[in-house]
Write an enzyme that holds these catalytic residues in place. Structure first.
Site, PDB file in Angstrom:
ATOM      1  N   ARG A  42     -52.839 -15.642   0.985  1.00 54.68           N
ATOM      2  CA  ARG A  42     -52.068 -14.943   2.008  1.00 54.68           C
ATOM      3  C   ARG A  42     -52.246 -15.505   3.421  1.00 54.68           C
ATOM      4  O   ARG A  42     -51.280 -15.766   4.108  1.00 54.68           O
ATOM      5  CB  ARG A  42     -52.424 -13.441   2.015  1.00 54.68           C
ATOM      6  CG  ARG A  42     -52.182 -12.755   0.681  1.00 54.68           C
ATOM      7  CD  ARG A  42     -52.435 -11.267   0.743  1.00 54.68           C
ATOM      8  NE  ARG A  42     -51.420 -10.556   1.512  1.00 54.68           N
ATOM      9  CZ  ARG A  42     -51.345  -9.230   1.576  1.00 54.68           C
ATOM     10  NH1 ARG A  42     -52.213  -8.482   0.929  1.00 54.68           N
ATOM     11  NH2 ARG A  42     -50.402  -8.648   2.285  1.00 54.68           N
ATOM     12  N   HIS A  88     -43.949 -13.359  -5.324  1.00 53.18           N
ATOM     13  CA  HIS A  88     -44.884 -12.788  -4.347  1.00 53.18           C
ATOM     14  C   HIS A  88     -44.999 -11.280  -4.567  1.00 53.18           C
ATOM     15  O   HIS A  88     -44.220 -10.499  -4.019  1.00 53.18           O
ATOM     16  CB  HIS A  88     -44.385 -13.091  -2.937  1.00 53.18           C
ATOM     17  CG  HIS A  88     -45.440 -12.979  -1.876  1.00 53.18           C
ATOM     18  ND1 HIS A  88     -46.488 -13.856  -1.775  1.00 53.18           N
ATOM     19  CD2 HIS A  88     -45.604 -12.090  -0.866  1.00 53.18           C
ATOM     20  CE1 HIS A  88     -47.249 -13.531  -0.746  1.00 53.18           C
ATOM     21  NE2 HIS A  88     -46.732 -12.453  -0.178  1.00 53.18           N
ATOM     22  N   TYR A 131     -29.310  -5.750   7.573  1.00 55.01           N
ATOM     23  CA  TYR A 131     -28.353  -6.043   8.635  1.00 55.01           C
ATOM     24  C   TYR A 131     -28.293  -7.531   8.985  1.00 55.01           C
ATOM     25  O   TYR A 131     -27.292  -7.997   9.527  1.00 55.01           O
ATOM     26  CB  TYR A 131     -28.708  -5.258   9.901  1.00 55.01           C
ATOM     27  CG  TYR A 131     -28.675  -3.762   9.725  1.00 55.01           C
ATOM     28  CD1 TYR A 131     -27.501  -3.122   9.331  1.00 55.01           C
ATOM     29  CD2 TYR A 131     -29.801  -2.993   9.948  1.00 55.01           C
ATOM     30  CE1 TYR A 131     -27.468  -1.741   9.161  1.00 55.01           C
ATOM     31  CE2 TYR A 131     -29.783  -1.618   9.783  1.00 55.01           C
ATOM     32  CZ  TYR A 131     -28.609  -0.992   9.386  1.00 55.01           C
ATOM     33  OH  TYR A 131     -28.583   0.355   9.224  1.00 55.01           O
TER      34      TYR A 131
END
Length: 825
Positions: A42, A88, A131
């Site tokens: 990570r 992931h 969006y």
């Protein structure tokens, strides 16, 4: 234990399995597993491709989905969902945050993704992923190129159903170019972004010189190049970080003092430190004003917009010294902040702290391995195809027997066996012939096959040459890196300053009286300006500095004024007292204490030279891009801060402005067509400020002037020309450089075309830079670092010699600089 079934009760015995575990051991084991997961899966980037696992998975998934630059944008939720479901297994918000950062130009020096919609700002978060829209950028394609050619290893995903790459081929040195930041367990990383062109130049130098030390590499990479621009103050911490992997430096906003109203001055902020947004600065300033910890600010306006970019205006009360107030703002607000470098990355699966040379070496070894594996793959594919073509050509030579043999066979297996035995073919060749369409059995197809076989043999020969010679292989890597720099490189944004460069003025509200002693005002090739009280024009500054060259010097007094001539054909007054005073014996990089011209004046063009307002000097000679020349002796207008020296046509700019010492100098033009023309300055009649000049040099269609200069002695003067591609971005190509004496070029009449001054090589269509001046030339790059020039060539039509990095400025010795040679000691 009893179990009820209907009306009966059945007794069932369960055997107990209880395992005693020490709590301390369990905690240690669980914590180590968690720490391992955070460090390797990570938080830390791989030193080879410079990517964290989530970034690598985003790019790989988008490449697999075909979201390339030529395709339409898609909702960001689509790649986020694909990454989360396949590779992931973490929250979608973490994946989207990583995706957003790959879009933001203020976060990355070279963004990898192209987004539509609201992806946030330095102060505000982005819109939700439903969006916004996303697709890969061209730079992301370079990161994933050749991924399907067995260039990298793959590993199973989290559930073992799919495969994912352990590292990307990464044709771009992402770790240094875009940097990285992350917090793991017990360790963290914070790597500063750098300029792609400079990093590629250092890598290519390391390819040619594997034993290059840190000093040699820092000539190409003098320091970070932050996405938001600004200034870096102090270079010692950068060198420590490049040597050990740990260090720090101060980032400072780019500011200038200008008149915001006819009677009020203001501090205008145009660039902020990395990771600092305007709202943070506004909030900090407001708190200081409300707490009365800072005095002299009457208003603060945020005039930032898409057209003009960042613009914060801090209005100053009358009677306050702007420079002193700015010094307080640097100390107490985010206008100046620190960046702590901690170069931690994964090398062979282990976290390591890396210096500059180690980071370059790890990436270079990765690219060499990628190119070697790609070449092996392509060689194998070409050999396989040649094998099939050879078999097909054998069949076409005796096609009638082939057809009869196939028709006489009972099944495909028998036909394959007979083809193998009769024509001595392999099983692959026999199957390929059996799958052959009848339309290929023409004479034209045979010619095509022979041509294809020849091309395949040449390809195999070229690939074998790469695999057989390590130097050739490293050369291919260097050429590909140069292509990346040319395609994606941009000029440096961050200015590197050796010291703070604060003018010697005062604390807030007062001023220090500066004696009106004689001094020299200096202008450098990177736009820094300063003054020195040396008895000699430049003292030790005339020598070649580590990170800059001086291009203009004029004599003045500490409380006097000089003029700054710009490419817009105007002159601006500059107060000498506002300039920092250089130490008499300093020999430091970038004119220690010098400040960018933009902080002192709001110019309408690039600063070209300095001029004195002494009425006893002959004035200036100016040359424009369109080939116009003008001699002018401007008046000192006491009631104006700037005025016009030359009336320019639309699209025309001044490319050179030279102070004249006697009026008997030789004027010289160099054009993009590699033509040089010089003629006496006496043939140009001086004009007033309203004059538009006269024809200086004749230009061909599409050509323009790239340099204009004046020399006092033709025998000691030199010409520096740089050839390259006119379509390349400025500052991204080194080109080929030629240095020659001006005396080998015969003089011609004003308004003529001149003579050839450099022969253009293949891939060169124009001169992109030139310089003409007295003395021995020295050159510097856009970063300020020196560029070694080739030896002087006494041949007019000779070609240039490649140099290590693009040239941004050329200067001569101190005694030959414009303005210095017309004043006696």
């Amino acid at each position: 234990m009893a179990r009820v079934t209907g009306s009966d009760t059945e007794t069932v015995d369960f055997e107990e399995h209880i395992l005693d575990t020490d709590v301390g051991d369990e905690m240690r084991s669980s914590f180590l597993e968690y720490a391992y997961s955070v460090i390797y899966a990570r938080a830390l980037p791989d030193a080879r491709d410079g990517l964290k696992p989530v970034q690598r998975r985003i790019l790989y998934t988008m490449d697999d989905m075909g979201l390339r630059p030529e395709r339409a944008h898609v909702k960001s939720a689509r790649p986020v969902g694909e990454v989360m479901g396949k590779l992931h297994p973490h929250g979608d918000s973490a994946i989207y945050d990583a995706l957003v950062r790959l879009v933001q130009p203020w976060s990355l020096r070279l963004p990898l993704l192209d987004g539509h919609g609201n992806f946030g700002s330095p102060d505000d978060p982005p819109a939700a992923m439903r969006y916004t829209e996303i697709r890969m950028d061209r730079s992301a394609e370079a990161m994933t190129a050749s991924l399907d050619e067995e260039t990298v290893d793959f590993k199973p995903n989290y559930d073992g159903r799919l495969q994912e790459p352990t590292v990307l081929p990464a044709a771009i040195p992402h770790l240094l170019v875009n940097g990285a930041s992350g917090i793991a367990v017990g360790m963290a990383t914070n790597i500063a972004p750098h300029n792609l062109v400079e990093v590629v130049q250092a890598l290519r130098h390391l390819i040619d010189h594997p034993d290059a030390d840190l000093d040699a590499l820092m000539r190409f990479i003098p320091g970070p190049d932050l996405p938001t621009g600004g200034k870096i103050v102090g270079l010692d911490g950068i060198r420590d970080a490049y040597a050990t992997g740990n260090g720090s430096f101060k980032m400072r906003a780019t500011t200038r003092v200008e008149n915001v109203t006819p009677r009020k001055k203001g501090i205008v902020v145009t660039e902020l430190p990395y990771n600092v947004g305007p709202e943070k600065v506004i909030e900090a300033v407001k708190k200081l004003v409300q707490a009365k910890k800072i005095q002299g600010i009457s208003d603060l306006k945020n005039l930032t917009d898409r057209k003009n970019g960042l613009r914060l205006v801090i209005e100053i009360k009358n009677g306050i010294v702007p420079e002193a107030l700015l010094a307080q703002l640097y100390r107490q607000t985010p206008l100046e902040s620190s960046f702590g470098i901690n170069n931690v990355a994964l090398v062979d699966g282990q976290p390591r702290t890396l210096g500059l040379r180690e980071m370059l070496t790890v990436y270079l070894e990765h690219r060499i391995d990628v190119v070697r594996r790609r070449t092996t793959y392509r060689r194998g594919k070409a050999a396989d195809r040649l094998h099939l073509v050879d078999g097909l050509m054998l069949a076409i030579l005796d096609i009638d027997e082939v057809i009869q043999l196939i028709r006489g066979s009972d099944n495909r297996g028998e036909a394959r066996g007979r083809l193998i035995s009769v024509f001595d073919l392999s099983e692959l060749q026999a199957d390929y012939i059996l799958d052959l369409q009848l339309g290929r059995l023409t004479r034209f197809s045979r010619l095509e096959l022979e041509k294809e076989a020849d091309e395949l043999r040449r390809t195999i020969e070229e690939l074998d040459a790469i695999l057989a010679d390590e130097r050739v292989l490293r050369g291919v890597v260097g050429d590909e890196l140069a292509q990346m720099a040319q395609q994606f490189g941009t000029p440096r944004r961050t200015v590197l300053l050796e010291s703070a460069g604060v003018p010697a003025l005062a604390a807030a509200g007062g001023s220090i009286e500066v004696p009106d002693d004689p001094c020299w005002v200096l202008l450098s090739s990177t736009g820094l300006v300063a003054r020195t009280s040396d008895a000699e024009p430049l003292g030790s500054h005339g020598r070649r500095a580590k990170h800059d060259t001086v291009v203009a010097v004029v004599r003045a007094t500490a409380r006097g004024q000089v003029g700054v001539v710009t490419s817009a054909g105007t002159v601006h007054k500059l107060e000498v007292v506002d300039l920092p005073n250089l130490p008499p014996t300093a020999d430091s990089p970038r004119l220690q204490g010098g400040v960018p011209m933009a902080e002192l004046l709001s110019l309408d063009g690039d600063p070209l030279t300095l001029m004195t307002f002494d009425e006893d000097v002959p004035g200036l000679a100016l040359g424009t891009r369109a080939g116009i020349v003008k001699r002018v002796k401007p008046d000192h207008l006491t009631n104006r801060d700037s005025w016009e020296l030359l009336r320019l046509d639309d699209g025309d700019r001044v490319v050179g402005a030279v102070p004249l010492a006697t009026g008997d100098e030789e004027l010289a033009f160099v054009t993009s067509e590699a033509q040089l023309l010089h003629f006496p300055a006496s043939v140009v009649r001086p004009q007033g400020r309203s004059g538009g000049g006269v024809a200086g040099v004749k230009l061909g269609a599409g050509a323009q002037v790239v340099a204009f200069g004046a020399v006092a002695d033709i025998e000691s003067a030199h010409v520096v020309t740089v050839a390259g591609s006119s379509s390349a971005l400025p500052g991204t190509q080194a080109g080929s450089v030629k240095v020659s004496p001006l005396s080998i070029y015969p003089g011609k009449g004003r308004g003529t075309g001149g003579v050839r001054c450099q022969r253009l090589l293949r891939d060169e269509d124009a001169l992109v830079f030139a310089w003409v001046g007295d003395g021995t030339p020295v050159a510097s790059a856009a970063s300020g670092s020196p560029v070694d020039l080739p030896e002087v060539v006494d041949k007019r039509d000779a070609s240039g010699t490649p140099v290590g990095q693009p040239i941004a400025g050329v200067s001569a010795s101190a005694s030959d600089l414009p303005g210095a040679r017309n004043v006696s000691d």
